[in-house]
Scaffold this motif. Structure first.
Motif, PDB file in Angstrom:
ATOM      1  N   UNK A   1       0.670  -1.080  -0.146  1.00 28.42           N
ATOM      2  CA  UNK A   1      -0.100   0.462   0.316  1.00 28.42           C
ATOM      3  C   UNK A   1       0.698   1.200  -0.190  1.00 28.42           C
ATOM      4  N   UNK A   2       0.038   2.569  -0.205  1.00 26.14           N
ATOM      5  CA  UNK A   2       1.103   3.752  -0.150  1.00 26.14           C
ATOM      6  C   UNK A   2       0.497   4.360   0.757  1.00 26.14           C
ATOM      7  N   UNK A   3       0.887   5.204   1.920  1.00 25.91           N
ATOM      8  CA  UNK A   3      -0.147   6.167   2.229  1.00 25.91           C
ATOM      9  C   UNK A   3       0.615   7.179   3.074  1.00 25.91           C
ATOM     10  N   UNK A   4       0.410   8.193   3.872  1.00 28.39           N
ATOM     11  CA  UNK A   4       0.655   9.625   3.851  1.00 28.39           C
ATOM     12  C   UNK A   4       0.325   9.885   5.172  1.00 28.39           C
TER      13      UNK A   4
ATOM     14  N   UNK B   1       4.907   7.407   1.968  1.00 30.93           N
ATOM     15  CA  UNK B   1       6.284   5.911   2.126  1.00 30.93           C
ATOM     16  C   UNK B   1       4.943   4.894   1.373  1.00 30.93           C
ATOM     17  N   UNK B   2       5.649   3.926   1.241  1.00 31.08           N
ATOM     18  CA  UNK B   2       5.002   2.403   0.543  1.00 31.08           C
ATOM     19  C   UNK B   2       5.872   1.517   2.054  1.00 31.08           C
ATOM     20  N   UNK B   3       4.357   0.244   2.069  1.00 36.34           N
ATOM     21  CA  UNK B   3       4.896  -0.283   2.624  1.00 36.34           C
ATOM     22  C   UNK B   3       3.606  -1.563   2.397  1.00 36.34           C
TER      23      UNK B   3
ATOM     24  N   UNK C   1      -3.282   3.790  -1.999  1.00 35.10           N
ATOM     25  CA  UNK C   1      -3.673   3.051  -2.385  1.00 35.10           C
ATOM     26  C   UNK C   1      -3.747   2.194  -2.328  1.00 35.10           C
ATOM     27  N   UNK C   2      -4.192   0.689  -1.480  1.00 35.24           N
ATOM     28  CA  UNK C   2      -3.674  -0.744  -0.994  1.00 35.24           C
ATOM     29  C   UNK C   2      -3.930  -1.943  -2.124  1.00 35.24           C
TER      30      UNK C   2
ATOM     31  N   UNK D   1       3.150  -1.195  -8.375  1.00 34.58           N
ATOM     32  CA  UNK D   1       3.041  -0.157  -8.948  1.00 34.58           C
ATOM     33  C   UNK D   1       2.438   0.421  -7.038  1.00 34.58           C
ATOM     34  N   UNK D   2       3.046  -0.034  -5.958  1.00 33.54           N
ATOM     35  CA  UNK D   2       3.488   0.606  -4.431  1.00 33.54           C
ATOM     36  C   UNK D   2       4.286   1.892  -5.186  1.00 33.54           C
TER      37      UNK D   2
END
Length: 415
Positions: free
Chosen positions: A61-64, A77-79, A109-110, A116-117
């Motif tokens: 996923x990508x988070x902020x 970030x991604x993780x 995004x998940x 893709x991440x």
């Protein structure tokens, strides 16, 4: 120009026989990080910014992270798993924001593949930097973003001017999120000029603007004025005898504050901190003009067995010279450290003859000759090193010139 110089320094690290300075540094890969000083730096990357590990799972996923009351996004970030809420050891500024402000997170995004991440992470960074005023704390950002991350000088930092001391500045992140303000260097005072240490880090635009590209002139005049008037120049900024720090460039005010904190812990006092330009002006006003050509009048007569440069093997094949000569230098440096100086010099001569041309060789030469008090040969090898040094790493040249100045002073004193 600064960017090209920093890239050149990265490409020349092999020549200096030193490992990368930062964890993100690589040789010539797609992604690289170049830092201009010890704790902060410009960050550069191709787009996308991430590097794939080859994972085949699809739960990335990508988070902020953002501040709740302002909505400002300060980290992307991604993780996988709990990465979005765990402590990020290397994201110091982001964690500091999380500690000081009421923050939260959201997913961009998940259910993504790793590739893709990586792509989405870069796309979201670019969006933030191109469409908002949010200051990202990510060290590495997409290369062609319209705006950089928040580690550059804050907009409130005064512009650099010729023969004018700069300020110890705050980054955009520090100023915006933490209220850090820039500060001026201290006013030079005679009573603090007993034993000074020069701070060489973070010298970039200043050389062309403040010194008009003639840094050597200001350094040489200042050092000569100091030495001829009984003021010691020492190496360690935390030496017990130090009475002032002299900055050649500028720096983050937080770096300065951290140094002062260490000085208080180690020495029990704060250290007056001056800029080279202010000191140069002060010394000239106090002691008058100075002629810096005195070192040219000190004749040197080195007696040695080194072959002339034109007879060196692999003179125009640096890689081959490195391969054939490095082992001789390594063996010689071990002999030098063991105190076998004559044998060490013999091995350095062999390394040089095979075409080994690196600052490490000439530094070893110089240290061996200094130990033998053979200042003529020390100056001779330093002159050769400067002549052969084709790196854009100006720090190496400055160090060699400072060492040469000291060797000439020692020779003159002995005479």
């Amino acid at each position: 120009m600064r960017l090209l110089n920093d890239i050149g320094e990265l490409l020349n690290r092999k020549k200096e026989n030193r490992p990368p300075k930062h964890d993100n540094d690589v040789g010539l890969g797609v992604n690289f990080n170049i830092s201009s000083d010890e704790n902060y730096g410009i960050s550069i990357s191709s787009s996308p910014v991430g590097v794939s590990t080859g994972s085949t799972v699809t739960d990335f996923y990508v988070y902020e992270w953002f501040i709740k009351n302002t909505g400002e996004i300060f980290y992307v970030g991604k993780g996988r798993g709990n990465r979005y809420k765990t402590f990020h050891e290397r994201a110091y500024e982001a964690e500091k924001i999380r500690e000081m402000f009421d923050t939260s997170y959201r997913f961009v995004g998940i259910g993504l593949t790793e590739d893709q991440a990586i792509e989405l992470e870069s796309k979201e960074m670019s969006r933030i930097l191109n469409e908002t005023n949010d200051r990202l704390t990510n060290r590495i950002i997409p290369l062609f973003s319209k705006r950089g991350n928040g580690y550059d000088r804050s907009p409130e930092t005064p512009e650099l001017q010729f023969e004018t001391a700069p300020t110890l500045y705050a980054s955009e992140i520090e100023e915006h999120y933490f209220g850090v303000k820039s500060r001026s260097f201290d006013k030079v005072r005679s009573e603090n000029l007993k034993a000074v240490a020069f701070i060489n880090r973070n010298i970039r635009d200043e050389v062309n603007v403040i010194y008009d590209g003639k840094l050597d002139k200001y350094q040489d005049e200042t050092r000569l004025l100091l030495s001829t008037n009984g003021i010691k120049i020492i190496k360690s900024k935390y030496a017990k005898s130090v009475t002032a720090w002299i900055y050649i460039g500028d720096d983050y005010v937080t770096n300065y504050e951290n140094d002062q904190k260490q000085a208080l812990e180690k020495l029990g006092r704060h250290i007056p901190t001056y800029h080279l330009i202010d000191l140069w002006k002060f010394l000239k006003e106090k002691f008058g003009e100075v002629k810096t050509d005195s070192k040219d009048k000190i004749l040197i007569n080195p007696v040695h067995n080194r072959v002339p440069l034109k007879e060196i093997m692999n003179l125009y094949d640096w890689e081959k010279g490195f391969d054939e000569g490095m082992l001789h230098w390594e063996e010689g440096d071990q002999e030098r450290k063991a105190g076998n100086l004559e044998r060490a010099i013999e091995l350095f001569d062999i390394a040089r003859y095979h075409g080994y041309n690196a600052p490490a060789l000439y530094k070893s030469y110089a240290m061996a000759y200094r130990k033998l008090k053979d200042y003529d040969n020390e100056v001779a090898v330093i002159n050769e090193a400067i002549e052969r040094e084709d790196s854009v790493n100006n720090t190496t040249i400055r160090e060699l010139k400072e060492r040469r100045e000291k060797a000439l002073a020692l020779k003159q004193k002995r005479n």
